[in-house]
Design an enzyme around this catalytic site. Structure first.
Site, PDB file in Angstrom:
ATOM      1  N   GLN A 244       0.912  -1.414  -0.375  1.00 41.86           N
ATOM      2  CA  GLN A 244      -0.275  -0.083  -0.259  1.00 41.86           C
ATOM      3  C   GLN A 244       0.556   1.266  -0.232  1.00 41.86           C
ATOM      4  O   GLN A 244       0.143   2.210  -0.748  1.00 41.86           O
ATOM      5  CB  GLN A 244      -1.335  -0.392   1.050  1.00 41.86           C
ATOM      6  CG  GLN A 244      -2.336   0.680   0.950  1.00 41.86           C
ATOM      7  CD  GLN A 244      -3.387   0.976   0.310  1.00 41.86           C
ATOM      8  OE1 GLN A 244      -3.604  -0.583  -0.252  1.00 41.86           O
ATOM      9  NE2 GLN A 244      -3.273   1.568   0.135  1.00 41.86           N
ATOM     10  N   ALA A 265      -5.631   4.480  -0.768  1.00 42.41           N
ATOM     11  CA  ALA A 265      -4.884   5.192   0.709  1.00 42.41           C
ATOM     12  C   ALA A 265      -3.832   4.690   1.229  1.00 42.41           C
ATOM     13  O   ALA A 265      -2.891   4.501   0.543  1.00 42.41           O
ATOM     14  CB  ALA A 265      -6.132   3.955   1.393  1.00 42.41           C
ATOM     15  N   SER A 270      -5.708   1.479   4.648  1.00 40.42           N
ATOM     16  CA  SER A 270      -6.859   0.743   3.334  1.00 40.42           C
ATOM     17  C   SER A 270      -7.279  -0.361   4.718  1.00 40.42           C
ATOM     18  O   SER A 270      -6.872  -0.945   5.039  1.00 40.42           O
ATOM     19  CB  SER A 270      -5.800   0.486   2.632  1.00 40.42           C
ATOM     20  OG  SER A 270      -6.345  -0.752   1.581  1.00 40.42           O
ATOM     21  N   HIS A 272      -7.657  -3.237   2.232  1.00 35.06           N
ATOM     22  CA  HIS A 272      -7.238  -3.942   1.986  1.00 35.06           C
ATOM     23  C   HIS A 272      -5.986  -4.928   2.804  1.00 35.06           C
ATOM     24  O   HIS A 272      -6.033  -6.101   1.960  1.00 35.06           O
ATOM     25  CB  HIS A 272      -6.852  -3.406   0.674  1.00 35.06           C
ATOM     26  CG  HIS A 272      -7.754  -3.669  -0.179  1.00 35.06           C
ATOM     27  ND1 HIS A 272      -8.447  -4.608  -1.422  1.00 35.06           N
ATOM     28  CD2 HIS A 272      -8.343  -2.521  -1.337  1.00 35.06           C
ATOM     29  CE1 HIS A 272      -9.171  -3.891  -1.976  1.00 35.06           C
ATOM     30  NE2 HIS A 272      -9.297  -2.901  -1.867  1.00 35.06           N
ATOM     31  N   ASP A 279     -12.151  -6.140  -4.695  1.00 29.47           N
ATOM     32  CA  ASP A 279     -12.502  -5.434  -5.898  1.00 29.47           C
ATOM     33  C   ASP A 279     -12.992  -5.953  -7.115  1.00 29.47           C
ATOM     34  O   ASP A 279     -11.742  -6.895  -7.206  1.00 29.47           O
ATOM     35  CB  ASP A 279     -11.340  -4.213  -6.014  1.00 29.47           C
ATOM     36  CG  ASP A 279     -10.557  -3.677  -5.246  1.00 29.47           C
ATOM     37  OD1 ASP A 279     -11.203  -3.267  -4.600  1.00 29.47           O
ATOM     38  OD2 ASP A 279      -9.663  -2.575  -5.336  1.00 29.47           O
ATOM     39  N   GLU A 322     -17.165   4.116  -4.901  1.00 30.25           N
ATOM     40  CA  GLU A 322     -16.009   2.186  -5.835  1.00 30.25           C
ATOM     41  C   GLU A 322     -16.983   1.616  -5.912  1.00 30.25           C
ATOM     42  O   GLU A 322     -17.830   0.986  -4.597  1.00 30.25           O
ATOM     43  CB  GLU A 322     -15.139   2.398  -4.537  1.00 30.25           C
ATOM     44  CG  GLU A 322     -14.025   3.734  -4.467  1.00 30.25           C
ATOM     45  CD  GLU A 322     -12.714   2.888  -3.974  1.00 30.25           C
ATOM     46  OE1 GLU A 322     -12.246   1.545  -4.305  1.00 30.25           O
ATOM     47  OE2 GLU A 322     -11.819   3.638  -4.010  1.00 30.25           O
ATOM     48  N   HIS A 325     -15.999  -2.246  -4.600  1.00 25.21           N
ATOM     49  CA  HIS A 325     -14.886  -2.307  -3.487  1.00 25.21           C
ATOM     50  C   HIS A 325     -16.103  -2.597  -2.382  1.00 25.21           C
ATOM     51  O   HIS A 325     -16.960  -1.706  -2.545  1.00 25.21           O
ATOM     52  CB  HIS A 325     -14.013  -1.254  -3.138  1.00 25.21           C
ATOM     53  CG  HIS A 325     -13.728  -1.429  -1.929  1.00 25.21           C
ATOM     54  ND1 HIS A 325     -12.047  -1.014  -1.791  1.00 25.21           N
ATOM     55  CD2 HIS A 325     -14.272  -1.720  -0.914  1.00 25.21           C
ATOM     56  CE1 HIS A 325     -11.784  -1.535  -0.571  1.00 25.21           C
ATOM     57  NE2 HIS A 325     -13.184  -1.410   0.330  1.00 25.21           N
TER      58      HIS A 325
HETATM   59 ZN   LIG Z   1     -10.477  -1.502  -3.319  1.00 24.37          ZN
END
Ligand SMILES: [Zn+2]
Length: 365
Positions: A244, A265, A270, A272, A279, A322, A325
């Protein structure tokens, strides 16, 4: 392991949906009145003496007291907004007058839910704290609506909240946003490569991974989509803190800091990094009207997944829309999010973040 109990799904929008049938007033008892013509006939036919008449009068007197006392209990409790039913009322038929009177007093100290030691005023105070602590960008009106809805349905709210509090995995609800960072060394312990599921999943990269604990729900959702003729293809999944860091820096280099903050991010912020976020598809705004995007918008919640960055909430979530996401938060959390927090994951997770420890101290084992 992380699937919520099935009954929670049934509750969601289901039979507890309105809660109205729990507010029914108990029917008035009329048994004694129906017996009167018959008894009068008995008297006129037999014309017998004082003994029978005396016994009848005693019986009538007791019966009259009985019929006036009972509906009063049922109605007053129902008017106080407590859950009541005709079965409950009929069980009270043996209650003495003193017991009946005590039932009509305000039940401020009665637990609102059998899983918690929480009375109404404690509950309202905690909910008030929660909505006050939420992201400062949440409008005052929104906080008030959330507060009012929760305190009007304490038992349903606590039923779902209990599901979150009892989850063995608190990281499902961890905040990872611009104001709440994950530690740089947080790495989920059960990451699994999606390549292991190559025969069932459509992967747009070969380096994807997610937490194995959520894979049953991922596979179930993918299969449900397939049965509807929709392919869900995976474009991004777990990202390490270091990854990230590099990604955010590339966005800064290409777009400048301000735009990079909108679309990417900073490391540690994030979702993630949690290993429960993914995603799908093109990762472009067009995904919103792609069949897979439309399907996810409608059905992801059925499998415990939540759209993290909805359209029009950039001020709240910190990110622009988004549609691709999604984060797994589980059935109980999705139910709370949709029923009380206007479908906004950020509101729910902030509320939970600032109140869960306090609620946990009132949770019965
Ligand atoms: Zn994402």
């Amino acid at each position: 392991m992380y699937c919520e109990p099935l009954k929670l799904r049934e509750l969601r929008g289901g039979e507890l949906g309105t809660g109205k049938h729990h507010m029914k007033k108990s029917p008035k008892k009329s048994g004694t009145a129906n017996k009167l013509p018959f008894l009068r006939r008995v008297i006129s036919i037999t014309g017998t003496g004082l003994l029978v008449l005396g016994a009848l009068l005693v019986g009538l007197f007791a019966g009259a007291r009985y019929t006036t006392a009972l509906p009063l209990v049922g109605e007053e409790v129902a008017e106080a907004g407590e859950i009541n039913s005709s079965e409950d009322a009929s069980e009270n038929t043996s209650a003495s007058d003193s017991e009946a009177e005590s039932l009509t007093e305000p039940e401020t100290v009665s637990p609102l839910h059998p899983g918690f030691t929480l009375g109404a005023s404690d509950f309202q105070e905690l909910v008030r704290q929660g909505v006050s602590s939420m992201n400062s960008a949440a409008p005052e009106e929104t906080r008030e609506q959330i507060y009012e809805h929760i305190v009007s349905e304490p038992a349903i709210f606590l039923q779902y909240l209990q599901g979150m509090l009892n989850s063995p995995d608190p990281m499902l609800y961890a905040l990872a946003d611009k104001r709440h960072s994950l530690s740089s060394d947080y790495v989920p312990s059960d990451l699994v490569s999606l390549n292991e599921y190559q025969s069932t999943l459509v992967l747009n990269r070969n380096d994807l991974s997610l937490r194995s604990s959520i894979m049953p729900m991922v596979l179930a959702m993918v299969e449900a989509a397939r049965l509807d003729g929709i392919t869900l293809d995976f474009s991004s999944s777990y990202r390490s803190y270091e990854y990230q860091e590099g990604l955010f820096q590339r966005h800064v280099d290409n777009l400048g800091l301000e735009e990079a903050e909108r679309v990417s991010a900073r490391p540690g912020t994030s979702q993630h990094q949690l290993g429960t976020t993914m995603d799908f598809g093109s990762v472009t705004p067009a995904f919103a009207v792609h069949p897979a995007g439309l399907w996810l918008a409608e059905h992801a919640g059925d499998f415990g997944f939540s759209l993290s960055y909805p359209d029009g909430y950039e001020e709240i979530t910190g990110y622009s829309y988004e549609p691709w996401h999604f984060r797994y938060i589980g059935d109980a959390a999705v139910s709370l999010q949709d029923r009380y927090f206007q479908g906004i994951q950020q509101y729910l997770l902030e509320f939970y973040h600032y109140t869960h420890e306090e609620f946990r101290t009132r949770l019965l084992p």
